[in-house]
Write a protein that holds these residues in place. Structure first.
Motif, PDB file in Angstrom:
ATOM      1  N   TYR A 336       0.856  -1.172   0.000  1.00  0.00           N
ATOM      2  CA  TYR A 336       0.000   0.000   0.000  1.00  0.00           C
ATOM      3  C   TYR A 336       0.898   1.229   0.000  1.00  0.00           C
ATOM      4  O   TYR A 336       1.942   1.250   0.663  1.00  0.00           O
ATOM      5  CB  TYR A 336      -0.874  -0.028   1.257  1.00  0.00           C
ATOM      6  CG  TYR A 336      -1.535   1.279   1.557  1.00  0.00           C
ATOM      7  CD1 TYR A 336      -2.750   1.599   0.960  1.00  0.00           C
ATOM      8  CD2 TYR A 336      -0.944   2.182   2.430  1.00  0.00           C
ATOM      9  CE1 TYR A 336      -3.355   2.808   1.222  1.00  0.00           C
ATOM     10  CE2 TYR A 336      -1.542   3.393   2.699  1.00  0.00           C
ATOM     11  CZ  TYR A 336      -2.754   3.703   2.088  1.00  0.00           C
ATOM     12  OH  TYR A 336      -3.348   4.910   2.348  1.00  0.00           O
ATOM     13  N   GLY A 370       9.761  -2.669  10.042  1.00  0.00           N
ATOM     14  CA  GLY A 370       8.357  -2.972   9.790  1.00  0.00           C
ATOM     15  C   GLY A 370       7.664  -2.073   8.793  1.00  0.00           C
ATOM     16  O   GLY A 370       6.450  -2.062   8.701  1.00  0.00           O
ATOM     17  N   LYS A 373      10.559  -2.817   4.017  1.00  0.00           N
ATOM     18  CA  LYS A 373      11.792  -2.811   3.224  1.00  0.00           C
ATOM     19  C   LYS A 373      12.064  -4.200   2.661  1.00  0.00           C
ATOM     20  O   LYS A 373      12.333  -4.372   1.480  1.00  0.00           O
ATOM     21  CB  LYS A 373      12.966  -2.335   4.085  1.00  0.00           C
ATOM     22  CG  LYS A 373      12.774  -0.943   4.644  1.00  0.00           C
ATOM     23  CD  LYS A 373      13.973  -0.450   5.401  1.00  0.00           C
ATOM     24  CE  LYS A 373      14.267  -1.228   6.670  1.00  0.00           C
ATOM     25  NZ  LYS A 373      13.227  -1.107   7.706  1.00  0.00           N
ATOM     26  N   THR A 374      12.004  -5.201   3.537  1.00  0.00           N
ATOM     27  CA  THR A 374      12.264  -6.564   3.084  1.00  0.00           C
ATOM     28  C   THR A 374      11.245  -6.974   2.038  1.00  0.00           C
ATOM     29  O   THR A 374      11.590  -7.552   1.004  1.00  0.00           O
ATOM     30  CB  THR A 374      12.156  -7.534   4.266  1.00  0.00           C
ATOM     31  OG1 THR A 374      12.947  -7.019   5.324  1.00  0.00           O
ATOM     32  CG2 THR A 374      12.651  -8.905   3.882  1.00  0.00           C
ATOM     33  N   SER A 375      10.003  -6.617   2.297  1.00  0.00           N
ATOM     34  CA  SER A 375       9.002  -7.098   1.360  1.00  0.00           C
ATOM     35  C   SER A 375       9.108  -6.359   0.031  1.00  0.00           C
ATOM     36  O   SER A 375       8.819  -6.934  -1.017  1.00  0.00           O
ATOM     37  CB  SER A 375       7.627  -7.086   2.023  1.00  0.00           C
ATOM     38  OG  SER A 375       6.862  -6.036   1.634  1.00  0.00           O
ATOM     39  N   TYR A 505       4.708   5.048   8.971  1.00  0.00           N
ATOM     40  CA  TYR A 505       3.325   5.243   8.542  1.00  0.00           C
ATOM     41  C   TYR A 505       2.527   6.039   9.552  1.00  0.00           C
ATOM     42  O   TYR A 505       2.761   5.942  10.760  1.00  0.00           O
ATOM     43  CB  TYR A 505       2.648   3.887   8.366  1.00  0.00           C
ATOM     44  CG  TYR A 505       3.274   3.052   7.283  1.00  0.00           C
ATOM     45  CD1 TYR A 505       3.265   3.478   5.961  1.00  0.00           C
ATOM     46  CD2 TYR A 505       3.874   1.836   7.585  1.00  0.00           C
ATOM     47  CE1 TYR A 505       3.835   2.707   4.964  1.00  0.00           C
ATOM     48  CE2 TYR A 505       4.441   1.064   6.591  1.00  0.00           C
ATOM     49  CZ  TYR A 505       4.420   1.503   5.273  1.00  0.00           C
ATOM     50  OH  TYR A 505       4.984   0.754   4.299  1.00  0.00           O
ATOM     51  N   ARG A 521      -4.021 -11.628   5.286  1.00  0.00           N
ATOM     52  CA  ARG A 521      -2.963 -12.624   5.447  1.00  0.00           C
ATOM     53  C   ARG A 521      -3.135 -13.404   6.749  1.00  0.00           C
ATOM     54  O   ARG A 521      -3.050 -14.625   6.772  1.00  0.00           O
ATOM     55  CB  ARG A 521      -1.599 -11.938   5.409  1.00  0.00           C
ATOM     56  CG  ARG A 521      -0.469 -12.940   5.463  1.00  0.00           C
ATOM     57  CD  ARG A 521       0.833 -12.376   4.957  1.00  0.00           C
ATOM     58  NE  ARG A 521       1.235 -11.186   5.676  1.00  0.00           N
ATOM     59  CZ  ARG A 521       1.824 -10.140   5.099  1.00  0.00           C
ATOM     60  NH1 ARG A 521       2.068 -10.140   3.818  1.00  0.00           N
ATOM     61  NH2 ARG A 521       2.168  -9.108   5.822  1.00  0.00           N
ATOM     62  N   ARG A 554       4.796  -4.044  12.196  1.00  0.00           N
ATOM     63  CA  ARG A 554       5.085  -5.400  12.648  1.00  0.00           C
ATOM     64  C   ARG A 554       4.255  -5.805  13.856  1.00  0.00           C
ATOM     65  O   ARG A 554       3.642  -6.862  13.883  1.00  0.00           O
ATOM     66  CB  ARG A 554       6.551  -5.503  13.028  1.00  0.00           C
ATOM     67  CG  ARG A 554       7.365  -5.877  11.857  1.00  0.00           C
ATOM     68  CD  ARG A 554       8.659  -6.493  12.286  1.00  0.00           C
ATOM     69  NE  ARG A 554       9.544  -6.373  11.148  1.00  0.00           N
ATOM     70  CZ  ARG A 554      10.844  -6.267  11.222  1.00  0.00           C
ATOM     71  NH1 ARG A 554      11.425  -6.253  12.408  1.00  0.00           N
ATOM     72  NH2 ARG A 554      11.566  -6.183  10.143  1.00  0.00           N
TER      73      ARG A 554
HETATM   74  P1  ADP Z   1      11.224  -4.161   7.210  1.00  0.00           P
HETATM   75  O1  ADP Z   1      12.020  -5.004   6.324  1.00  0.00           O
HETATM   76  O2  ADP Z   1      11.182  -2.728   6.788  1.00  0.00           O
HETATM   77  O3  ADP Z   1      11.518  -4.302   8.652  1.00  0.00           O
HETATM   78  P2  ADP Z   1       9.075  -5.910   6.458  1.00  0.00           P
HETATM   79  O4  ADP Z   1       9.257  -5.906   4.991  1.00  0.00           O
HETATM   80  O5  ADP Z   1       9.542  -7.080   7.229  1.00  0.00           O
HETATM   81  O6  ADP Z   1       9.689  -4.593   7.052  1.00  0.00           O
HETATM   82  O7  ADP Z   1       7.534  -5.615   6.756  1.00  0.00           O
HETATM   83  C1  ADP Z   1       6.833  -6.126   7.857  1.00  0.00           C
HETATM   84  C2  ADP Z   1       5.463  -6.553   7.435  1.00  0.00           C
HETATM   85  O8  ADP Z   1       4.649  -5.447   7.115  1.00  0.00           O
HETATM   86  C3  ADP Z   1       5.495  -7.399   6.205  1.00  0.00           C
HETATM   87  O9  ADP Z   1       4.624  -8.461   6.403  1.00  0.00           O
HETATM   88  C4  ADP Z   1       5.013  -6.486   5.107  1.00  0.00           C
HETATM   89  O10 ADP Z   1       4.364  -7.200   4.118  1.00  0.00           O
HETATM   90  C5  ADP Z   1       4.087  -5.556   5.829  1.00  0.00           C
HETATM   91  N1  ADP Z   1       4.063  -4.226   5.202  1.00  0.00           N
HETATM   92  C6  ADP Z   1       4.900  -3.201   5.460  1.00  0.00           C
HETATM   93  N2  ADP Z   1       4.604  -2.126   4.694  1.00  0.00           N
HETATM   94  C7  ADP Z   1       3.570  -2.474   3.929  1.00  0.00           C
HETATM   95  C8  ADP Z   1       2.807  -1.789   2.924  1.00  0.00           C
HETATM   96  N3  ADP Z   1       3.065  -0.530   2.560  1.00  0.00           N
HETATM   97  N4  ADP Z   1       1.815  -2.463   2.343  1.00  0.00           N
HETATM   98  C9  ADP Z   1       1.547  -3.750   2.686  1.00  0.00           C
HETATM   99  N5  ADP Z   1       2.202  -4.432   3.627  1.00  0.00           N
HETATM  100  C10 ADP Z   1       3.224  -3.818   4.249  1.00  0.00           C
END
Ligand code: ADP
Length: 803
Positions: A336, A370, A373-375, A505, A521, A554
């Motif tokens: 999103y 959270g 970034k990873t996703s 956010y 999910r 998260r």
């Molecule tokens: P980071 O790597 O930044 O710590 P993650 O990629 O692990 O964060 O994200 C944590 C969770 O939040 C994941 O399950 C991710 O899919 C979800 N998430 C974070 N931002 C968004 C977004 N903008 N839209 C949908 N899901 C998100």
């Protein structure tokens, strides 16, 4: 005639074949010579009929070559005019309706005229009378021909002994010539020419010329095959020696399993398709392994080494394909918002699509935990059809973590990079270097230097891992880094990367993410159907406000998961109707609120001020508490303050002292009391200058007895002259203030511009005021309770407010 028909059709009427005429069968790609036997397959309907008819009437057939083998139904013009009369020795039916015949050539004939073309070819023929020339030359030629033929036969890779004996024994020289001609490996047209050469002397001469050429070719090919055989025998010899070695080892009582294992490894080495120099090295090591006593420590460590070596994807690549609209779709389906980041990622992919070999920057996604970034990294991999792998660099402080330890160390392993590559299983994954800001140097060497080499396209095609000790090509890997903060990323590394900020956010974002991504999910993961559970928006907001305090999502996802789990448990117990989760019922699922607005409580007494802090995990609010007790003017600081913050506290105190008179504070207070400044949440280290204003306000609040308004929070560095200086992390701080229920934020005047970066939704309901000096802060933050304040409302400085 010796024909033995397998089946003889009796019903059909005889076809009349006049005296001196013969049924003609066209031959493609073959020439039948007199005195030779040849198996043939007959398929054409006209030919099948012709064969049947001649077999029935026990007549010879005339085989005549066809000029162009491609012609399906040859007529008289398509045929040569010299052929061979033959008997059909045998005929068999083949499963597909064709017939196999064995024909025995008898005599040459010449076609005089065709009598009939349909349904089969019938021609009037003249038999060729052949007589043996009685000259010495011819005799000599025949002797020579016989010798050469047997020489040619002996050069064949498969000796044809029977044919050799036949050739040696045949007495009739004309038969001999035809026999040899039929075995020559020459084009059909040339063979036909030999058949059509009616003069036996010329025929003998031509056959012998062709035979000579054939011998040359055979000799040459034998030479070539012997050369190949030489190298073959080397491999065979090695194999043989190895087998012997195995036998000896067995004799000596050394386990045979080892030999089997070595063979297995050898195969795996070949299967891994390593670069030649690596393969060579691997085979060398394998030889070493075979000589080691099994069970020794060295053996098992070398054995582990092989497991690494053969399992690396030396030649495994996924095919990169970048489809930009599809990439956009993938990014949108997975995330999103994040418009700016997505746009930049699409641009990045577009450039890669145009210049696949070009140097692309290394993207570094910076933001609190959270936020996705990873996703995002996973989506990039999906959009490029690459594998995805992630390695955390958090806590890496040793070069060996990146490059591995040399094998001489007990328990050594490859470094993070090679481990990641093995996990990815391909040589061109998207490789996420997580928490690159947590790298630190130590006396073991600087990991960032090793990482620089990993990221450098001019060096990384021969990346050396100490453990592997052979180069690995990383040039096809797409590296992406992530970090929580920018300033701790080592400078040279930072220069290599293109920074993409992924901000925290606001509540509305979180709500949308929860509805669009997290709840669907978690519903599925907990075995529920979407129609079985429904969250109201207010319920989600309640979870965000009272059960989480974070920049990302998260914790929110965990809490939503917990709700889904308890609903799942009830469904498992037999509940059938759908459940709606509303704000009031949250407490039943998640227990008491974890966070509540403590600001009012905290700031109910003078001496406490709310500051805004910026931490690697996003912004946060921070309380500064000051108290005084009788003493001798000391300043006590507690709460894990860093040096910069301690200095900042000193400066704040000096500033208060220097303005004591204006502020209406009795200077004696400082002499007779000790002042204690404490920042609660002591386990979290705090540092930086940005709490200066808050420290100052808290001190003044205590010493003047005026409370700080409970809806105010502030940030800003101070100078000894009382100026408020700009600070960083404004966006995260404001988001944190909003989360904590603050509605009134005081910021340094010089940070005014940063406000524009904040989405209007995040600013809604908040008032911002800007400070030039600490006096502005006092005016805006302290409640006027008529106590010893030197200020009146009318004296408010020209700090203008942005609602
Ligand atoms: P980071 O790597 O930044 O710590 P993650 O990629 O692990 O964060 O994200 C944590 C969770 O939040 C994941 O399950 C991710 O899919 C979800 N998430 C974070 N931002 C968004 C977004 N903008 N839209 C949908 N899901 C998100």
């Amino acid at each position: 005639m010796k024909a033995e028909p397998a089946e003889t059709p009796k019903s059909k009427p005889r076809i009349n074949i006049p005296e001196g005429a013969m049924v003609i069968l066209p031959l493609r790609n073959a020439v039948l010579f007199p005195s030779t036997i040849m198996p043939l397959v007959v398929g054409r309907p006209a030919s099948l009929q012709a064969i049947e008819e001649t077999v029935r009437q026990q007549l010879p057939v005339g085989f005549v070559g066809q000029r162009d083998p491609a012609v399906e139904n040859p007529t008289s013009q398509d045929l040569y005019n010299i052929g061979t009369a033959a008997d059909i020795l045998r005929m068999f039916s083949l499963p597909d309706g064709q017939r196999q015949i064995i024909a025995q050539g008898r005599r040459r004939f010449e076609i005089a005229e065709f009598l009939q073309v349909d349904p089969m070819l019938i021609a009037r023929v003249t038999m060729v009378e052949e007589t043996i020339p009685q000259t010495k030359e011819f005799e000599a030629r025949i002797v020579n021909l016989r010798q050469e033929a047997s020489r040619a036969l002996s050069l064949l890779p498969e000796p044809m002994n029977e044919l050799k004996t036949t050739i040696e024994r045949i007495e009739d020289p004309l038969m001999l010539i035809d026999m040899i001609a039929s075995t020559l490996d020459i084009p059909t047209a040339e063979k036909q020419e030999l058949l059509a050469t009616l003069d036996p002397v010329t025929r003998a001469q031509r056959v012998s010329e062709k035979l000579a050429r054939q011998i040359e070719v055979l000799e040459l090919s034998k030479k070539i095959s012997e050369e190949t055989k030489d190298s073959m025998t080397k491999a065979q010899r090695q194999y043989f020696l190895r087998e012997q070695l195995k036998a000896i080892q067995k004799e000596l009582g050394e386990e045979d399993g080892k030999g089997v294992e070595a063979e297995d490894l050898r195969q795996k080495i070949f299967d891994a398709k390593m670069p030649p120099e690596v393969e060579k090295e691997a085979l060398n090591e394998l030889n070493r392994l075979q000589r080691m006593p099994e069970g020794g420590p060295e053996y098992s460590s070398l054995r582990t080494y092989f497991d690494w070596l053969v399992e690396l994807p030396w030649s495994v690549l996924t095919k990169e394909e970048i489809d930009l609209p599809k990439a956009r779709e993938i990014l949108d389906t997975d995330h999103y918002g994040l418009e700016k980041v997505k746009k930049r990622i699409i641009e990045f992919l577009a450039v890669r699509k145009l210049m696949p070999e070009g140097k692309s920057p290394i993207l570094c996604l910076v933001g609190p935990p959270g936020v996705g970034k990873t996703s995002l990294g996973q989506s990039i991999a999906r959009a490029m059809n690459r594998k995805f792998v992630r390695q955390s660099l958090g806590g890496v402080h040793d070069e060996a973590d990146i490059r591995g330890h040399r094998r001489t160390y007990i328990g050594s392993l490859p470094g993070n990079i090679i481990q990641g590559i093995r996990k990815a299983g391909s040589r061109n994954p998207v490789f996420m270097l997580d928490e690159i800001d947590k790298l630190s140097a130590s006396f073991h060497g600087d990991p960032s230097a090793a990482l620089l080499e990993v990221l450098d396209p001019s060096q990384n095609n021969t990346f050396q891992d100490h453990y592997l000790a052979v180069p690995f090509d990383l040039s096809q890997v797409l590296f992406i880094a992530t970090a929580n903060v920018l300033d701790t990323i080592p400078g040279p590394l930072r220069d290599r990367m293109e920074i993409l900020e992924v901000p925290g956010y606001i509540e509305d974002d979180k709500l949308a993410i929860a509805k669009g991504f997290l709840i669907p999910r978690q519903t599925v993961e907990n075995g529920l159907k979407p129609e079985q559970i429904h969250f109201t928006d207010e319920a989600i907001r309640e979870i965000i406000r009272s059960y989480t305090r974070e920049a990302g999502v998260r914790q929110l996802e965990r809490e939503l998961g917990a709700v889904c789990r308890s609903v799942a448990a009830r469904v498992a117990e037999g509940l059938t109707e759908p459940i709606t989760i509303d704000a009031e019922s949250i407490v039943n699922y998640l227990g008491q609120k974890k966070f509540f607005n403590e600001i009012g409580l905290r700031t109910s007494l003078p001496g406490v001020a709310t500051g805004l802090a910026w931490t690697p995990v996003g912004g946060d609010i921070l309380f500064v508490e000051v108290t005084k007790m009788s003493g001798e003017g000391r300043l006590i600081l507690t709460g894990q303050l860093g040096d910069v913050m301690k200095e900042s506290a000193q400066a704040a105190l000096s500033l208060v002292k220097s303005r004591a008179e204006t502020l209406g504070i009795d200077p004696e207070v400082f002499r007779k009391n000790d002042l204690h400044i404490h920042l609660p949440a002591g386990a979290i280290p705090k540092d930086g200058p940005s709490a200066g204003t808050t420290l100052f306000v808290a001190l003044v609040s205590l010493l003047t007895g005026r409370r700080v308004s409970k809806d105010v929070a502030m940030t800003g560095e101070i100078s000894l002259r009382g100026l408020v200086l700009p600070v960083g992390g404004i966006r995260e701080k404001i988001l944190a203030a909003k989360r904590a229920g603050i509605t009134h934020v005081l910021l340094p005047e010089l940070n005014r511009r940063d406000i524009d970066e904040i989405p209007p939704a995040a600013r809604a309901g908040m008032r911002f005021e800007f400070l030039k000096t600490v006096d502005d802060a006092l005016l805006l933050a302290l409640e006027s309770n008529g106590a010893s304040s030197g200020f009146e409302a009318a004296e408010r400085p020209a700090a203008d407010a942005i609602p």
